[in-house]
Write an enzyme that holds these catalytic residues in place. Sequence first.
Site, PDB file in Angstrom:
ATOM      1  CE  LYS A  56     -13.283  -2.412   0.597  1.00  0.00           C
ATOM      2  NZ  LYS A  56     -12.677  -2.388   1.915  1.00  0.00           N
ATOM      3  CE  LYS A  87      -4.410  -1.702   1.374  1.00  0.00           C
ATOM      4  NZ  LYS A  87      -5.609  -1.651   2.165  1.00  0.00           N
ATOM      5  CE  LYS A  91      -6.470  -7.634  -1.719  1.00  0.00           C
ATOM      6  NZ  LYS A  91      -6.781  -7.206  -0.356  1.00  0.00           N
TER       7      LYS A  91
HETATM    8  N1  AQP Z   1      -9.895 -10.353  -3.116  1.00  0.00           N
HETATM    9  C1  AQP Z   1     -10.294 -10.818  -1.939  1.00  0.00           C
HETATM   10  N2  AQP Z   1     -10.582 -12.133  -1.782  1.00  0.00           N
HETATM   11  C2  AQP Z   1     -11.008 -12.619  -0.589  1.00  0.00           C
HETATM   12  N3  AQP Z   1     -11.180 -11.850   0.504  1.00  0.00           N
HETATM   13  C3  AQP Z   1     -10.908 -10.532   0.382  1.00  0.00           C
HETATM   14  N4  AQP Z   1     -10.973  -9.510   1.253  1.00  0.00           N
HETATM   15  C4  AQP Z   1     -10.598  -8.368   0.642  1.00  0.00           C
HETATM   16  N5  AQP Z   1     -10.262  -8.604  -0.637  1.00  0.00           N
HETATM   17  C5  AQP Z   1     -10.460  -9.936  -0.824  1.00  0.00           C
HETATM   18  C6  AQP Z   1     -11.410  -9.667   2.642  1.00  0.00           C
HETATM   19  O1  AQP Z   1     -12.476  -8.747   2.877  1.00  0.00           O
HETATM   20  C7  AQP Z   1     -12.423  -8.351   4.241  1.00  0.00           C
HETATM   21  C8  AQP Z   1     -12.539  -6.861   4.308  1.00  0.00           C
HETATM   22  O2  AQP Z   1     -11.444  -6.263   3.649  1.00  0.00           O
HETATM   23  P1  AQP Z   1     -11.092  -4.766   3.959  1.00  0.00           P
HETATM   24  O3  AQP Z   1     -12.044  -3.883   3.330  1.00  0.00           O
HETATM   25  O4  AQP Z   1     -11.022  -4.569   5.410  1.00  0.00           O
HETATM   26  O5  AQP Z   1      -9.643  -4.553   3.471  1.00  0.00           O
HETATM   27  P2  AQP Z   1      -8.818  -4.853   2.206  1.00  0.00           P
HETATM   28  O6  AQP Z   1      -8.261  -6.224   2.284  1.00  0.00           O
HETATM   29  O7  AQP Z   1      -7.836  -3.776   2.222  1.00  0.00           O
HETATM   30  O8  AQP Z   1      -9.811  -4.733   0.961  1.00  0.00           O
HETATM   31  P3  AQP Z   1      -9.324  -4.421  -0.491  1.00  0.00           P
HETATM   32  O9  AQP Z   1     -10.454  -4.566  -1.408  1.00  0.00           O
HETATM   33  O10 AQP Z   1      -8.120  -5.219  -0.831  1.00  0.00           O
HETATM   34  O11 AQP Z   1      -8.972  -2.886  -0.414  1.00  0.00           O
HETATM   35  P4  AQP Z   1      -7.718  -2.143  -0.991  1.00  0.00           P
HETATM   36  O12 AQP Z   1      -7.951  -2.021  -2.442  1.00  0.00           O
HETATM   37  O13 AQP Z   1      -7.786  -0.811  -0.280  1.00  0.00           O
HETATM   38  O14 AQP Z   1      -6.512  -2.935  -0.647  1.00  0.00           O
HETATM   39  C9  AQP Z   1     -11.121  -8.888   4.827  1.00  0.00           C
HETATM   40  O15 AQP Z   1     -11.404 -10.035   5.596  1.00  0.00           O
HETATM   41  C10 AQP Z   1     -10.321  -9.259   3.616  1.00  0.00           C
HETATM   42  O16 AQP Z   1      -9.457 -10.355   3.861  1.00  0.00           O
END
Ligand code: AQP
Length: 343
Positions: A209, A114, A206
């Site tokens: 968002k 990040k 992955k």
């Molecule tokens: N691609 C994924 N596959 C399975 N599980 C996922 N999670 C996130 N992406 C995937 C799970 O969703 C929960 C909430 O995630 P979060 O919003 O707290 O944080 P994150 O992992 O930072 O989500 P993103 O989409 O990956 O955001 P960005 O783009 O900001 O990095 C968690 O349990 C996570 O494991």
Amino acid sequence: MAFKELVFSGVQPTGNLHLGNYLGAIVKFVELQNSHDCIYCVVDMHAITQAHDPKQLVANIREVTAAFIACGIDPKKHIVFNQSQVAEHAELAWVFNCVARIGWLNRMTQFKEKAGKDRENASIGLYDYPVLMAADILVYRATHVPVGEDQKQHLELARDIAQKFNNDFAESITAHGFGDGFFPLPEPLIQGPATRVMSLRDGTKKMSKSDASDYSRINLSDDADAIAQKVRKAKTDPEPLPSELPGLDKRPEAANLVGIYAALSGATKEKVLSDFGGGQFSQFKASLVDLAVAKLGPIGAEMKKLSADHAYIDAVLRDGSDRARAIAAPNMKAVKEIVGFLN
Ligand code: AQP
């Protein structure tokens, strides 16, 4: 010491909740309600670790809350709240800042991803994120944490912090009547065919968002047309689907779509391959569109309706925060006594 089983997990209100969040986390949240007491948190304090628009953050907090409820989480039987309304999260995070080691945080791969190349310019909050996450879980002395695969390392850190706190303050913990450990070592629950849902544009990345391409993910708020278009345009390879699992090796896009189908239909990947193996991707994708629209369409519609009802959502969060605080406050009071604060 034996701890009462308690589930805790959180989702960041950073916009564009997607199929990865749903299959990797929220579906498990819903299932666990039948067997456990559950606390589900909209982790808004994590959402300010990177640049954000305050107006958008408020909307996102309501949207994640609406998504929880639309997916089937019952905020009356369980607890749904936003993190910033329970000050004990931040309070315990400070104590944990003094327990966690810099070397441990330096190993966190999510921070490296990040922060990117401009690490010196990243916020201290982004670096410290996993310590706050440990506090989120442990302020409730939660024992089980359903998360996607990407959170495994952060859960290991939470266990290390709990263990070090228990060791460092062992004498005080016993003296205060908490036996041989105040914090449980929380167990990650990372299960099923879609613990890591990948981007629809690149099966090695992955689903996220923050991906610039909206075609990389299916958002929970997408309507049937958007879901259909994204699945049809999803990257694949020229081979037909295999009939058995080893045939998916080195085919990340195919493996991803099969995993998504399996998770959405509640079948194993083996069963999906036995049904679709040998066929063309176009047929499989058409079935995946039908399945995804049937499963996600009603959720998206309900989410939109609930997000617009601010009075209802805000009341859910206030009530959940009061009930969360009632658990967190005595735990935090005990932590203060254990570390030697006068209160
Ligand atoms: N691609 C994924 N596959 C399975 N599980 C996922 N999670 C996130 N992406 C995937 C799970 O969703 C929960 C909430 O995630 P979060 O919003 O707290 O944080 P994150 O992992 O930072 O989500 P993103 O989409 O990956 O955001 P960005 O783009 O900001 O990095 C968690 O349990 C996570 O494991």
